[in-house]
Design a protein around this motif. Sequence first.
Motif, PDB file in Angstrom:
ATOM      1  N   ILE A  74     176.042 -11.739 112.904  1.00 46.00           N
ATOM      2  CA  ILE A  74     176.591 -10.815 113.901  1.00 46.00           C
ATOM      3  C   ILE A  74     177.502  -9.791 113.238  1.00 46.00           C
ATOM      4  CG2 ILE A  74     178.155 -10.673 115.898  1.00 46.00           C
ATOM      5  CD1 ILE A  74     176.974 -13.473 116.700  1.00 46.00           C
ATOM      6  N   LEU A  75     178.341 -10.234 112.296  1.00 42.93           N
ATOM      7  CA  LEU A  75     179.247  -9.326 111.596  1.00 42.93           C
ATOM      8  C   LEU A  75     178.491  -8.351 110.703  1.00 42.93           C
ATOM      9  CD1 LEU A  75     182.048 -11.892 110.686  1.00 42.93           C
ATOM     10  CD2 LEU A  75     182.249  -9.984 112.289  1.00 42.93           C
ATOM     11  N   GLN A  76     177.330  -8.759 110.226  1.00 40.02           N
ATOM     12  CA  GLN A  76     176.507  -7.864 109.416  1.00 40.02           C
ATOM     13  C   GLN A  76     175.701  -6.889 110.271  1.00 40.02           C
ATOM     14  OE1 GLN A  76     174.187 -10.008 106.320  1.00 40.02           O
ATOM     15  NE2 GLN A  76     175.541 -11.736 106.769  1.00 40.02           N
ATOM     16  N   GLY A  77     175.673  -7.129 111.574  1.00 39.55           N
ATOM     17  CA  GLY A  77     174.947  -6.243 112.470  1.00 39.55           C
ATOM     18  C   GLY A  77     173.468  -6.552 112.573  1.00 39.55           C
ATOM     19  N   THR A  78     173.031  -7.696 112.064  1.00 38.28           N
ATOM     20  CA  THR A  78     171.600  -8.025 112.118  1.00 38.28           C
ATOM     21  C   THR A  78     171.227  -8.847 113.355  1.00 38.28           C
ATOM     22  OG1 THR A  78     171.934 -10.016 110.775  1.00 38.28           O
ATOM     23  CG2 THR A  78     171.421  -7.973 109.604  1.00 38.28           C
ATOM     24  N   ARG A  79     172.225  -9.418 114.039  1.00 37.22           N
ATOM     25  CA  ARG A  79     171.984 -10.155 115.284  1.00 37.22           C
ATOM     26  C   ARG A  79     173.069  -9.790 116.284  1.00 37.22           C
ATOM     27  NH1 ARG A  79     169.069 -14.940 114.020  1.00 37.22           N
ATOM     28  NH2 ARG A  79     169.109 -15.502 116.229  1.00 37.22           N
ATOM     29  N   LYS A  80     172.783 -10.008 117.565  1.00 34.58           N
ATOM     30  CA  LYS A  80     173.776  -9.772 118.608  1.00 34.58           C
ATOM     31  C   LYS A  80     174.245 -11.109 119.179  1.00 34.58           C
ATOM     32  CE  LYS A  80     172.786  -5.029 119.804  1.00 34.58           C
ATOM     33  NZ  LYS A  80     172.722  -4.029 120.890  1.00 34.58           N
ATOM     34  N   PRO A  81     175.462 -11.138 119.750  1.00 29.23           N
ATOM     35  CA  PRO A  81     176.038 -12.412 120.189  1.00 29.23           C
ATOM     36  C   PRO A  81     175.133 -13.237 121.095  1.00 29.23           C
ATOM     37  CG  PRO A  81     177.726 -10.723 120.211  1.00 29.23           C
ATOM     38  CD  PRO A  81     176.431 -10.028 119.896  1.00 29.23           C
ATOM     39  N   HIS A  82     174.479 -12.605 122.084  1.00 32.47           N
ATOM     40  CA  HIS A  82     173.662 -13.376 123.027  1.00 32.47           C
ATOM     41  C   HIS A  82     172.413 -13.958 122.373  1.00 32.47           C
ATOM     42  CE1 HIS A  82     171.948  -9.267 123.247  1.00 32.47           C
ATOM     43  NE2 HIS A  82     170.803  -9.909 123.392  1.00 32.47           N
ATOM     44  N   GLU A  83     172.120 -13.567 121.131  1.00 30.01           N
ATOM     45  CA  GLU A  83     170.975 -14.126 120.418  1.00 30.01           C
ATOM     46  C   GLU A  83     171.315 -15.437 119.714  1.00 30.01           C
ATOM     47  OE1 GLU A  83     168.848  -9.823 119.430  1.00 30.01           O
ATOM     48  OE2 GLU A  83     169.981 -10.849 117.868  1.00 30.01           O
ATOM     49  N   CYS A  84     172.594 -15.811 119.752  1.00 29.05           N
ATOM     50  CA  CYS A  84     173.016 -17.085 119.140  1.00 29.05           C
ATOM     51  C   CYS A  84     172.749 -18.221 120.126  1.00 29.05           C
ATOM     52  CB  CYS A  84     174.502 -17.036 118.793  1.00 29.05           C
ATOM     53  SG  CYS A  84     175.131 -18.588 118.119  1.00 29.05           S
ATOM     54  N   PRO A  85     172.058 -19.278 119.704  1.00 24.78           N
ATOM     55  CA  PRO A  85     171.762 -20.398 120.619  1.00 24.78           C
ATOM     56  C   PRO A  85     173.010 -21.118 121.111  1.00 24.78           C
ATOM     57  CG  PRO A  85     171.119 -20.928 118.353  1.00 24.78           C
ATOM     58  CD  PRO A  85     171.455 -19.480 118.369  1.00 24.78           C
ATOM     59  N   PHE A  96     175.860 -19.504 121.918  1.00 28.56           N
ATOM     60  CA  PHE A  96     176.665 -18.576 122.702  1.00 28.56           C
ATOM     61  C   PHE A  96     176.807 -19.037 124.149  1.00 28.56           C
ATOM     62  CE2 PHE A  96     176.918 -14.895 125.584  1.00 28.56           C
ATOM     63  CZ  PHE A  96     178.093 -14.312 125.132  1.00 28.56           C
ATOM     64  N   GLY A  97     178.065 -19.168 124.591  1.00 26.07           N
ATOM     65  CA  GLY A  97     178.350 -19.510 125.979  1.00 26.07           C
ATOM     66  C   GLY A  97     178.129 -20.958 126.339  1.00 26.07           C
ATOM     67  N   THR A  98     177.653 -21.766 125.391  1.00 25.20           N
ATOM     68  CA  THR A  98     177.442 -23.195 125.651  1.00 25.20           C
ATOM     69  C   THR A  98     178.315 -24.009 124.690  1.00 25.20           C
ATOM     70  OG1 THR A  98     175.493 -23.152 124.197  1.00 25.20           O
ATOM     71  CG2 THR A  98     175.123 -22.879 126.563  1.00 25.20           C
ATOM     72  N   LEU A  99     177.838 -24.170 123.454  1.00 26.03           N
ATOM     73  CA  LEU A  99     178.651 -24.865 122.451  1.00 26.03           C
ATOM     74  C   LEU A  99     179.818 -24.007 121.974  1.00 26.03           C
ATOM     75  CD1 LEU A  99     175.801 -26.414 120.275  1.00 26.03           C
ATOM     76  CD2 LEU A  99     177.220 -27.577 121.985  1.00 26.03           C
ATOM     77  N   CYS A 100     179.675 -22.676 122.122  1.00 19.85           N
ATOM     78  CA  CYS A 100     180.708 -21.754 121.629  1.00 19.85           C
ATOM     79  C   CYS A 100     181.239 -20.915 122.787  1.00 19.85           C
ATOM     80  CB  CYS A 100     180.125 -20.851 120.541  1.00 19.85           C
ATOM     81  SG  CYS A 100     181.329 -19.715 119.798  1.00 19.85           S
ATOM     82  N   THR A 101     182.504 -21.115 123.119  1.00 22.95           N
ATOM     83  CA  THR A 101     183.196 -20.356 124.160  1.00 22.95           C
ATOM     84  C   THR A 101     184.582 -19.986 123.640  1.00 22.95           C
ATOM     85  OG1 THR A 101     184.233 -22.295 125.161  1.00 22.95           O
ATOM     86  CG2 THR A 101     182.014 -21.698 125.951  1.00 22.95           C
ATOM     87  N   PRO A 102     185.306 -19.076 124.308  1.00 19.13           N
ATOM     88  CA  PRO A 102     186.665 -18.765 123.851  1.00 19.13           C
ATOM     89  C   PRO A 102     187.586 -19.983 123.813  1.00 19.13           C
ATOM     90  CG  PRO A 102     185.894 -17.073 125.353  1.00 19.13           C
ATOM     91  CD  PRO A 102     184.876 -18.175 125.386  1.00 19.13           C
ATOM     92  N   GLU A 103     187.342 -20.957 124.699  1.00 22.42           N
ATOM     93  CA  GLU A 103     188.169 -22.174 124.712  1.00 22.42           C
ATOM     94  C   GLU A 103     187.803 -23.119 123.566  1.00 22.42           C
ATOM     95  OE1 GLU A 103     186.422 -21.091 127.415  1.00 22.42           O
ATOM     96  OE2 GLU A 103     188.172 -20.061 128.290  1.00 22.42           O
ATOM     97  N   HIS A 104     186.529 -23.098 123.165  1.00 25.52           N
ATOM     98  CA  HIS A 104     186.052 -23.962 122.077  1.00 25.52           C
ATOM     99  C   HIS A 104     185.159 -23.140 121.139  1.00 25.52           C
ATOM    100  CE1 HIS A 104     187.631 -27.481 124.177  1.00 25.52           C
ATOM    101  NE2 HIS A 104     187.067 -27.009 125.272  1.00 25.52           N
ATOM    102  N   PRO A 105     185.763 -22.226 120.367  1.00 27.73           N
ATOM    103  CA  PRO A 105     184.963 -21.320 119.521  1.00 27.73           C
ATOM    104  C   PRO A 105     184.421 -21.997 118.271  1.00 27.73           C
ATOM    105  CG  PRO A 105     187.293 -20.947 119.143  1.00 27.73           C
ATOM    106  CD  PRO A 105     187.203 -21.958 120.255  1.00 27.73           C
ATOM    107  N   LEU A 106     183.209 -21.644 117.917  1.00 30.88           N
ATOM    108  CA  LEU A 106     182.643 -22.075 116.633  1.00 30.88           C
ATOM    109  C   LEU A 106     182.929 -21.053 115.542  1.00 30.88           C
ATOM    110  CD1 LEU A 106     179.113 -23.442 117.663  1.00 30.88           C
ATOM    111  CD2 LEU A 106     181.149 -24.767 117.047  1.00 30.88           C
ATOM    112  N   GLY A 107     183.065 -19.780 115.932  1.00 25.62           N
ATOM    113  CA  GLY A 107     183.293 -18.717 114.963  1.00 25.62           C
ATOM    114  C   GLY A 107     184.340 -17.743 115.446  1.00 25.62           C
TER     115      GLY A 107
END
Length: 365
Positions: free
Chosen positions: A324-335, A337-348
């Motif tokens: 995502i930081l390299q610009g090759t993927r967008k956040p919603h393309e991460c499996p 996103f919004g499930t295992l990774c949220t602002p309360e429990h971030p993976l990155g």
Amino acid sequence: MKYIDEYRDRKIAQEYAEAIAKLITRPWTLMEICGGQTHAIVKHGLDRLIPKEISLIHGPGCPVCVTPINLIDQAITIAANPKVIFCSFGDMLRVPSSTTDLLSAKAAGADIRIVYSPLDAVKLAQQNCDREVVFFAVGFETTAPTTALAVAQAAQLGLDNFSILCAHVLVPPAMEAILSNPDHTMQGFLAAGHVCTVMGYQEYESIAVKYQVPIVVTGFEPIDILQGIYLCVQQLESGKAEVENQYARSVKKAGNQRAIAMIQEVFEPTARQWRGLEIIPNSGLRLREKYRHFDAQIRFNCQSLDHPCAGEIQESSRCISGLILQGTRKPHECPSFGTLCTPEHPLGAPMVSSEGACAAYYSCR
């Protein structure tokens, strides 16, 4: 509100979108450098307003997000020292390290304090002569002058109990690193207006010429961004590759000379590891020899990030923030996103920071 409304006018925004559509004869891919611009794009739906032929890529425009994991590990180790008062901006407390985060370290008893300026940390050092006060200096060129001022002030006051853990990074070398990748897809850039308010945009001119990409210095309101896109597409369609300044109400070509002089007095460029990217030559700042005794990595015997063996610790296998930081993927393309990774429990980190792309997409789901 005066002035703000004119940069958020729906009618003007629609007119710019239509003007962009009239310009386009083929698809174009643009990267906005600043995370603040990313949030504005997502919040105001600008990516849905502009023609589908324009692809907006979110670059490594969040200094919190690109702070490497091993530096956050060092921060947590230093903060755990009972003789230390560790000072940080609030965004950094939730950013994951290889094992935990600063907020968890604080909950475990570390004396970690949120400050709003590095000068607050200098004041704490004056008030706590029996403690070591460490400031976590994070940011692009925008925040570097105030860190430099804090170090200079500590030197003037003779504060031997003050130091900084420096994570300042520089935008132009990161842009060059992206453009040097033979697989990159970027054809134009929206440069960060606040960075250029400090540094000016002269340094971008050689990048535009060398890589034949238009670079438009752009503000942060919807009309700013749409006008920046228009100017960038206008150049692309006419075969130009120049630096243009959309944000003229704030940015001058030569920047803020007093701020630049302050940075150059205290800091010098160095190689720096970027989270999710690589070690980029001359992309970070370190204290000059004159001020090196204020370097927390030296004071607490940590390995410097410009050391040849200072490799990046890997992200969680469930996190694609590097892509995502390299610009090759967008956040919603991460499996995750919004499930295992949220602002309360971030993976990155991009899910934590107020400028992180993942946080922007999550808040506007």
